[in-house]
Scaffold this motif. Structure first.
Motif, PDB file in Angstrom:
ATOM      1  N   LEU A  40       0.808  -1.221   0.000  1.00 63.07           N
ATOM      2  CA  LEU A  40       0.000   0.000   0.000  1.00 63.07           C
ATOM      3  C   LEU A  40       0.847   1.280   0.000  1.00 63.07           C
ATOM      4  O   LEU A  40       0.436   2.300   0.545  1.00 63.07           O
ATOM      5  CB  LEU A  40      -0.982   0.009   1.173  1.00 63.07           C
ATOM      6  CG  LEU A  40      -1.862  -1.222   1.355  1.00 63.07           C
ATOM      7  CD1 LEU A  40      -2.816  -1.048   2.515  1.00 63.07           C
ATOM      8  CD2 LEU A  40      -2.606  -1.582   0.090  1.00 63.07           C
ATOM      9  N   GLY A  41       2.033   1.203  -0.577  1.00 65.31           N
ATOM     10  CA  GLY A  41       2.887   2.381  -0.676  1.00 65.31           C
ATOM     11  C   GLY A  41       3.956   2.490   0.381  1.00 65.31           C
ATOM     12  O   GLY A  41       4.727   3.452   0.394  1.00 65.31           O
ATOM     13  N   PHE A  42       4.028   1.511   1.277  1.00 68.72           N
ATOM     14  CA  PHE A  42       5.011   1.590   2.368  1.00 68.72           C
ATOM     15  C   PHE A  42       6.447   1.481   1.856  1.00 68.72           C
ATOM     16  O   PHE A  42       7.321   2.208   2.327  1.00 68.72           O
ATOM     17  CB  PHE A  42       4.734   0.502   3.411  1.00 68.72           C
ATOM     18  CG  PHE A  42       5.601   0.613   4.631  1.00 68.72           C
ATOM     19  CD1 PHE A  42       5.373   1.614   5.562  1.00 68.72           C
ATOM     20  CD2 PHE A  42       6.647  -0.264   4.848  1.00 68.72           C
ATOM     21  CE1 PHE A  42       6.171   1.735   6.697  1.00 68.72           C
ATOM     22  CE2 PHE A  42       7.448  -0.158   5.973  1.00 68.72           C
ATOM     23  CZ  PHE A  42       7.213   0.849   6.895  1.00 68.72           C
ATOM     24  N   VAL A  43       6.700   0.606   0.898  1.00 71.41           N
ATOM     25  CA  VAL A  43       8.069   0.442   0.379  1.00 71.41           C
ATOM     26  C   VAL A  43       8.559   1.734  -0.268  1.00 71.41           C
ATOM     27  O   VAL A  43       9.655   2.210   0.062  1.00 71.41           O
ATOM     28  CB  VAL A  43       8.175  -0.779  -0.563  1.00 71.41           C
ATOM     29  CG1 VAL A  43       9.512  -0.797  -1.285  1.00 71.41           C
ATOM     30  CG2 VAL A  43       7.990  -2.069   0.235  1.00 71.41           C
ATOM     31  N   PRO A  44       7.791   2.364  -1.165  1.00 74.74           N
ATOM     32  CA  PRO A  44       8.259   3.648  -1.721  1.00 74.74           C
ATOM     33  C   PRO A  44       8.459   4.716  -0.642  1.00 74.74           C
ATOM     34  O   PRO A  44       9.382   5.530  -0.728  1.00 74.74           O
ATOM     35  CB  PRO A  44       7.155   4.055  -2.694  1.00 74.74           C
ATOM     36  CG  PRO A  44       6.462   2.782  -3.047  1.00 74.74           C
ATOM     37  CD  PRO A  44       6.578   1.900  -1.833  1.00 74.74           C
ATOM     38  N   LEU A  45       7.598   4.719   0.374  1.00 72.78           N
ATOM     39  CA  LEU A  45       7.781   5.664   1.475  1.00 72.78           C
ATOM     40  C   LEU A  45       9.143   5.451   2.121  1.00 72.78           C
ATOM     41  O   LEU A  45       9.906   6.396   2.310  1.00 72.78           O
ATOM     42  CB  LEU A  45       6.694   5.507   2.534  1.00 72.78           C
ATOM     43  CG  LEU A  45       7.010   6.265   3.836  1.00 72.78           C
ATOM     44  CD1 LEU A  45       6.598   7.709   3.720  1.00 72.78           C
ATOM     45  CD2 LEU A  45       6.404   5.596   5.030  1.00 72.78           C
ATOM     46  N   MET A  46       9.446   4.207   2.466  1.00 72.39           N
ATOM     47  CA  MET A  46      10.712   3.915   3.140  1.00 72.39           C
ATOM     48  C   MET A  46      11.910   4.271   2.265  1.00 72.39           C
ATOM     49  O   MET A  46      12.949   4.695   2.779  1.00 72.39           O
ATOM     50  CB  MET A  46      10.760   2.446   3.564  1.00 72.39           C
ATOM     51  CG  MET A  46       9.772   2.103   4.671  1.00 72.39           C
ATOM     52  SD  MET A  46       9.948   3.122   6.145  1.00 72.39           S
ATOM     53  CE  MET A  46      11.524   2.548   6.730  1.00 72.39           C
ATOM     54  N   GLU A  47      11.763   4.125   0.966  1.00 74.63           N
ATOM     55  CA  GLU A  47      12.847   4.497   0.059  1.00 74.63           C
ATOM     56  C   GLU A  47      13.051   6.004   0.013  1.00 74.63           C
ATOM     57  O   GLU A  47      14.124   6.473  -0.352  1.00 74.63           O
ATOM     58  CB  GLU A  47      12.568   3.951  -1.346  1.00 74.63           C
ATOM     59  CG  GLU A  47      12.658   2.440  -1.418  1.00 74.63           C
ATOM     60  CD  GLU A  47      12.160   1.857  -2.735  1.00 74.63           C
ATOM     61  OE1 GLU A  47      11.554   2.592  -3.554  1.00 74.63           O
ATOM     62  OE2 GLU A  47      12.360   0.642  -2.930  1.00 74.63           O
ATOM     63  N   SER A  48      12.037   6.771   0.394  1.00 76.79           N
ATOM     64  CA  SER A  48      12.104   8.229   0.297  1.00 76.79           C
ATOM     65  C   SER A  48      12.569   8.917   1.581  1.00 76.79           C
ATOM     66  O   SER A  48      12.691  10.139   1.604  1.00 76.79           O
ATOM     67  CB  SER A  48      10.734   8.784  -0.094  1.00 76.79           C
ATOM     68  OG  SER A  48       9.819   8.726   1.002  1.00 76.79           O
ATOM     69  N   VAL A  49      12.817   8.155   2.651  1.00 75.82           N
ATOM     70  CA  VAL A  49      13.204   8.763   3.924  1.00 75.82           C
ATOM     71  C   VAL A  49      14.595   8.309   4.352  1.00 75.82           C
ATOM     72  O   VAL A  49      15.101   7.297   3.878  1.00 75.82           O
ATOM     73  CB  VAL A  49      12.179   8.453   5.049  1.00 75.82           C
ATOM     74  CG1 VAL A  49      10.806   9.023   4.704  1.00 75.82           C
ATOM     75  CG2 VAL A  49      12.094   6.971   5.352  1.00 75.82           C
ATOM     76  N   ASP A  50      15.188   9.096   5.261  1.00 76.76           N
ATOM     77  CA  ASP A  50      16.502   8.772   5.824  1.00 76.76           C
ATOM     78  C   ASP A  50      16.389   7.969   7.115  1.00 76.76           C
ATOM     79  O   ASP A  50      17.299   7.217   7.459  1.00 76.76           O
ATOM     80  CB  ASP A  50      17.275  10.053   6.157  1.00 76.76           C
ATOM     81  CG  ASP A  50      17.504  10.942   4.964  1.00 76.76           C
ATOM     82  OD1 ASP A  50      17.758  10.419   3.865  1.00 76.76           O
ATOM     83  OD2 ASP A  50      17.431  12.179   5.129  1.00 76.76           O
ATOM     84  N   ALA A  51      15.305   8.193   7.863  1.00 79.22           N
ATOM     85  CA  ALA A  51      15.168   7.578   9.185  1.00 79.22           C
ATOM     86  C   ALA A  51      13.717   7.656   9.633  1.00 79.22           C
ATOM     87  O   ALA A  51      12.902   8.357   9.035  1.00 79.22           O
ATOM     88  CB  ALA A  51      16.066   8.292  10.196  1.00 79.22           C
ATOM     89  N   LEU A  52      13.426   6.927  10.708  1.00 82.48           N
ATOM     90  CA  LEU A  52      12.105   6.945  11.333  1.00 82.48           C
ATOM     91  C   LEU A  52      12.210   7.593  12.703  1.00 82.48           C
ATOM     92  O   LEU A  52      13.164   7.344  13.433  1.00 82.48           O
ATOM     93  CB  LEU A  52      11.586   5.530  11.549  1.00 82.48           C
ATOM     94  CG  LEU A  52      11.108   4.741  10.353  1.00 82.48           C
ATOM     95  CD1 LEU A  52      12.258   4.186   9.579  1.00 82.48           C
ATOM     96  CD2 LEU A  52      10.196   3.639  10.825  1.00 82.48           C
ATOM     97  N   LEU A  53      11.214   8.391  13.014  1.00 79.74           N
ATOM     98  CA  LEU A  53      11.064   8.957  14.355  1.00 79.74           C
ATOM     99  C   LEU A  53       9.710   8.485  14.841  1.00 79.74           C
ATOM    100  O   LEU A  53       8.683   8.813  14.240  1.00 79.74           O
ATOM    101  CB  LEU A  53      11.139  10.482  14.320  1.00 79.74           C
ATOM    102  CG  LEU A  53      10.921  11.201  15.641  1.00 79.74           C
ATOM    103  CD1 LEU A  53      11.972  10.794  16.682  1.00 79.74           C
ATOM    104  CD2 LEU A  53      10.930  12.722  15.429  1.00 79.74           C
ATOM    105  N   MET A  54       9.710   7.661  15.886  1.00 80.74           N
ATOM    106  CA  MET A  54       8.449   7.125  16.392  1.00 80.74           C
ATOM    107  C   MET A  54       8.321   7.352  17.891  1.00 80.74           C
ATOM    108  O   MET A  54       9.315   7.563  18.580  1.00 80.74           O
ATOM    109  CB  MET A  54       8.313   5.640  16.059  1.00 80.74           C
ATOM    110  CG  MET A  54       9.232   4.716  16.816  1.00 80.74           C
ATOM    111  SD  MET A  54       8.899   2.939  16.554  1.00 80.74           S
ATOM    112  CE  MET A  54       9.097   2.736  14.814  1.00 80.74           C
ATOM    113  N   GLY A  55       7.085   7.286  18.336  1.00 80.11           N
ATOM    114  CA  GLY A  55       6.818   7.397  19.757  1.00 80.11           C
ATOM    115  C   GLY A  55       6.969   6.056  20.452  1.00 80.11           C
ATOM    116  O   GLY A  55       7.013   5.003  19.825  1.00 80.11           O
ATOM    117  N   ARG A  56       7.024   6.111  21.765  1.00 83.55           N
ATOM    118  CA  ARG A  56       7.206   4.909  22.583  1.00 83.55           C
ATOM    119  C   ARG A  56       6.061   3.919  22.411  1.00 83.55           C
ATOM    120  O   ARG A  56       6.264   2.717  22.291  1.00 83.55           O
ATOM    121  CB  ARG A  56       7.355   5.325  24.055  1.00 83.55           C
ATOM    122  CG  ARG A  56       7.215   4.211  25.077  1.00 83.55           C
ATOM    123  CD  ARG A  56       8.377   3.234  24.992  1.00 83.55           C
ATOM    124  NE  ARG A  56       8.181   2.056  25.805  1.00 83.55           N
ATOM    125  CZ  ARG A  56       8.581   1.927  27.050  1.00 83.55           C
ATOM    126  NH1 ARG A  56       9.203   2.902  27.662  1.00 83.55           N
ATOM    127  NH2 ARG A  56       8.372   0.805  27.691  1.00 83.55           N
TER     128      ARG A  56
END
Length: 177
Positions: free
Chosen positions: A36-52
Motif C-alpha cells: 500500500l505504498g510503504f516500500v516507496p515511502l521507506m525508500e524516500s526517507v533517511d530515518a524513522l522517528l516514532m513514539g514509545r
C-alpha cells in the motif's frame, strides 16, 4: 526538511480503538500482501522517528524487526533500547523541535514520523510536510484520534488519492507553505 506521516485511520479518524487495539487494520483482506505504498515511502526517507507507544505496538506484532533505516524513539521514560534491539534503534528525548533539529543536523533530513501523540506534537510545531493517510472502511466510534488541537490552521493540498484493495482510500496531502 520533508517530514512525512504514513498512517491508517478508521473512517472516523482513529488510529487505534478505545483499548489501543489495532485489529481494525486487518478488516480489509489483503491476500497478496500489498504494501500500500510503504516500500516507496521507506525508500524516500533517511530515518524513522516514532513514539514509545508505537514501538510497543511494533514489538507486539511478533515479527522480525521491520526496518532497515535508522529508528529513533522519542521517549521521556525509556532510557535505553531493549537489549534485543541494541544497535537497531536509538532513544531520544526532549522538545520535538529540538529533536528534529538534532536529527537534521546529524544528516537525517527526511523523516518518517509515526505515532499519534508524536504526530500531534509535530503538527502543533508545524513540522509535518506530507500526510499520507489510509482510511480503513470501519467506524470505531471512539479511540485514539490521529489529530488533536492546534493553535492555528494548517493548510494542506491534495497531491493524490488512490484506492487499494477496492476498499482503502489513501490520500497524500502536502503542507502549503
Amino acid at each position: 526538511m520533508p517530514n512525512k506521516v504514513f498512517i491508517a485511520t478508521s473512517l472516523d479518524g482513529y488510529i487505534a480503538d478505545r483499548n489501543g487495539g489495532l485489529d481494525f487494520l486487518g478488516t480489509v483482506p489483503n491476500p497478496e500482501g500489498l504494501d500500500l505504498g510503504f516500500v516507496p515511502l521507506m525508500e524516500s526517507v533517511d530515518a524513522l522517528l516514532m513514539g514509545r507507544k508505537t514501538l510497543d505496538a511494533v514489538l507486539s506484532f511478533d515479527v522480525p524487526w521491520p526496518y532497515s533505516k535508522p529508528v529513533f524513539v522519542l521517549s521521556s521514560t525509556m532510557k535505553a533500547a531493549p537489549e534485543a534491539l541494541a544497535g537497531k534503534l536509538e532513544i531520544v528525548s526532549g522538545d520535538v523541535r529540538d529533536v528534529v533539529n538534532d536529527l537534521n543536523a546529524r544528516g537525517f533530513r527526511k523523516l518518517y514520523v509515526d505515532g499519534g501523540t508524536l504526530i500531534q506534537s509535530l503538527l502543533a510545531e508545524d513540522l509535518i510536510d506530507d500526510l499520507i493517510v489510509s482510511q480503513i472502511p470501519v467506524l470505531l466510534g471512539g479511540g485514539v484520534p490521529l489529530f488533536g488541537a492546534l493553535s492555528k490552521h494548517l493548510e494542506f493540498e491534495l497531491v493524490k488519492s488512490e484506492v487499494f484493495l477496492d476498499a482503502i482510500v489513501q490520500s497524500h496531502y502536502r503542507r502549503k507553505r
